[in-house]
Design a protein around this motif. Structure first.
Motif, short mmCIF file in Angstrom:
data_model
loop_
_atom_site.label_atom_id
_atom_site.label_comp_id
_atom_site.label_asym_id
_atom_site.label_seq_id
_atom_site.Cartn_x
_atom_site.Cartn_y
_atom_site.Cartn_z
N VAL A 83 0.88 -1.08 -0.13
CA VAL A 83 -0.02 0.04 -0.01
C VAL A 83 0.85 1.25 0.05
N ASN A 181 -10.21 -33.04 15.07
CA ASN A 181 -9.50 -33.82 15.84
C ASN A 181 -8.19 -34.22 15.66
N GLN A 185 -2.34 -31.90 21.45
CA GLN A 185 -2.95 -31.29 22.50
C GLN A 185 -3.61 -30.09 22.35
N THR A 188 -2.46 -24.92 25.93
CA THR A 188 -2.32 -24.90 27.46
C THR A 188 -2.63 -23.44 27.80
N MET B 1 -5.91 9.86 3.53
CA MET B 1 -4.93 9.10 2.90
C MET B 1 -5.11 9.13 1.63
N ARG B 5 -3.28 5.05 -2.46
CA ARG B 5 -3.09 4.35 -1.48
C ARG B 5 -4.06 3.44 -0.88
N ARG B 8 -5.25 0.78 -3.21
CA ARG B 8 -4.25 -0.29 -3.05
C ARG B 8 -4.70 -1.08 -1.79
N LEU B 9 -4.88 -0.58 -0.66
CA LEU B 9 -5.51 -0.88 0.54
C LEU B 9 -6.71 -1.83 0.46
N VAL B 12 -6.05 -5.04 -1.20
CA VAL B 12 -5.31 -5.83 -0.22
C VAL B 12 -6.34 -6.81 0.43
N LEU B 15 -8.39 -9.15 -1.33
CA LEU B 15 -7.67 -10.21 -1.22
C LEU B 15 -7.62 -11.15 -0.15
N LEU B 16 -7.40 -10.58 0.98
CA LEU B 16 -7.47 -11.39 2.42
C LEU B 16 -8.85 -11.77 2.59
N LEU B 19 -9.50 -14.60 0.14
CA LEU B 19 -8.70 -15.89 0.26
C LEU B 19 -9.28 -16.52 1.47
N VAL B 23 -10.50 -20.39 1.60
CA VAL B 23 -9.87 -21.65 2.48
C VAL B 23 -10.76 -22.04 3.68
N THR B 27 -11.65 -25.72 3.59
CA THR B 27 -11.47 -26.50 4.95
C THR B 27 -12.68 -27.32 5.64
N ILE B 34 -9.92 -33.95 7.35
CA ILE B 34 -8.71 -33.27 7.81
C ILE B 34 -8.84 -33.93 9.52
N ASN B 35 -10.04 -34.33 9.87
CA ASN B 35 -9.99 -35.10 11.25
C ASN B 35 -8.96 -36.11 11.18
N LEU B 36 -8.36 -36.23 12.48
CA LEU B 36 -7.36 -36.98 12.46
C LEU B 36 -7.91 -38.68 12.63
N PHE B 37 -9.17 -38.71 13.51
CA PHE B 37 -9.59 -39.82 13.83
C PHE B 37 -11.10 -39.92 14.00
N GLU B 126 -3.83 -30.93 27.65
CA GLU B 126 -3.12 -29.78 27.82
C GLU B 126 -2.93 -29.28 29.28
#
Lengths: 247, 156
Positions: A83, A181, A185, A188, B1, B5, B8-9, B12, B15-16, B19, B23, B27, B34-37, B126
């Motif tokens: 910017v 999941n 962990q 904390t 300002m 600029r 441009r801001l 930006v 874009l954020l 995105l 995403v 997800t 994505i869950n492990l189990f 934890e």
């Protein structure tokens, strides 16, 4: 306020400020980090379940914490580059990306060493570990992209866009342990609640996190100074500075 | 300002935000991958595929661990306090494996609903505390158990 902002954009002004800050950052960083590490490794009580192996937390958590927070700082600098086209912001991104890469690697490595005795495996493809690995690749990508483009200005813009694209990964790392999941962990430390460990464990941890922050600040200043000297080598003040240093 | 600029801001920020949404949606769509189990509730509801290598995770149920005296075979139940799944495993368990502790097991679910694991990983929580504090807590909770007789829920 705007005047300060414009001053901040001046490499020469920053060079002087950094030189004055650095001894304090270095001394404070070494002091806090040593205190935190020695206290954590030698004097803190051991964990009821993990025994002594949990002590790697005093290295793992600071590096993981810094790895993410360095990336957030880079993202802020990237916005400033895109910017306001401030040169110093680009100098920052370029200087700290390798530091972030090393920190991310250290946190992955210490995590693996911790994982083997506690979980029974070095590595597992859960959301936290995988997103942290992506952070490592992002740092690598930022460094590679910067090296690949010769023109300073186009490199700065391309790198800034990449850094900004990658910043979506940060909340994913942060909340991965709550959204999905995972074997890792949950945190904390939470902003709103008391940490789920006693003070004689979290105080040394906090000290080493703060110490590593200060040391990072020192290293960032040092690397930025080097980068500024390189970029401004044709200006009058750099010539004077170098000649004065030699004499 | 300065208007350039500002422009441009805005770019930006767009874009954020864009995105972030992209995403976030992907997800969310991939959340099961994505869950492990799978947790025991999902397995008992039939959401986990039979005879495919999957992971199951939860707490080892108190008093459910049975060790075969002649071999390394061990049987235990994994629970999330809604449902529990019987797990069978032959091999060396990690040090942190204990009743009331979290585990993630990798293996196959057979037709009878038993989970045959070929790898068991310990999952810890934890919470950290010195051993003396843990002992004191345990004594205190046993005392309360005897007094009220109510089961205490443990978070994992």
């Amino acid at each position: 306020m705007w005047q300060f902002f414009h001053k901040l954009g001046s490499p020469k002004w920053f060079f002087g400020i950094a030189a004055r800050l650095m001894p304090w950052l270095l001394a404070g960083g070494i002091l806090l980090l040593m205190a935190g590490i020695v206290w954590g490794l030698a004097y803190a009580p051991k964990d009821y379940l993990q025994g002594n192996s949990y002590r790697i937390i005093f290295i793992h958590v600071p590096t993981a914490f810094l790895a993410q927070s360095v990336y957030v700082m880079m993202a802020v600098a990237a916005v400033v580059t895109l910017v306001w086209r401030m040169k110093l912001a680009d100098v920052f991104v370029k200087s700290v990306a390798p530091v972030g890469l090393v920190l991310t690697f250290l946190s992955l490595f210490t995590g693996a060493v911790w994982g083997k005795p506690t979980w029974g495996t070095w590595w597992v493809w859960d959301a936290r570990l995988t997103s942290m690995l992506i952070l490592l690749f992002l740092y690598g990508g930022v460094i590679a992209l910067d090296r690949a483009i010769n023109d300073e200005k186009s490199a700065a813009r391309a790198v800034s866009v990449l850094v900004l694209v990658g910043v979506v990964n940060i909340p994913i790392i942060q909340y991965s342990v709550e959204w999905w999941n995972t074997l890792h962990q949950p945190s904390t430390f939470k902003l709103t609640e008391k940490p789920s460990m006693p003070a004689e464990m979290w105080v040394p941890l906090l000290l080493s996190v703060l110490g590593l922050y200060l040391l990072f600040g020192w290293l960032a200043c040092l690397r930025m100074q080097t980068e500024i000297l390189l970029r401004e080598q044709r200006t009058r003040w750099v010539k004077d500075y170098v000649l004065a240093g030699r004499g | 300002m300065h208007p350039i600029r500002k422009k441009r801001l805005t770019i930006v920020l767009f874009l954020l935000v864009g995105l972030g949404i992209a995403v976030g949606l992907s997800t969310y769509a991939l959340r099961q991958n994505i869950n492990l189990f799978y947790d025991p509730s999902q397995i008992s509801a039939g959401e986990a595929p039979v005879d495919v290598r999957i992971r199951a995770g939860g707490m080892v149920e108190e008093g459910s661990v049975l060790r075969d005296p002649d071999s390394l075979m061990v049987e235990f139940k994994v629970t999330d306090f809604n449902a529990s799944v019987p797990v069978q495993y032959t091999g060396i368990l990690p040090d942190l494996f204990a009743e009331g502790q979290g585990v993630v097991a990798m293996g196959r679910l057979n037709e009878s609903g038993r989970f045959v694991a070929d790898q068991v990983l310990a999952k810890h929580d934890e919470n950290y505390m010195p051993p003396e504090v843990a002992d004191a807590l345990e004594k205190a909770s046993k005392g309360r158990h005897a007094a009220s007789g109510s089961a205490e829920t443990v978070s994992y």
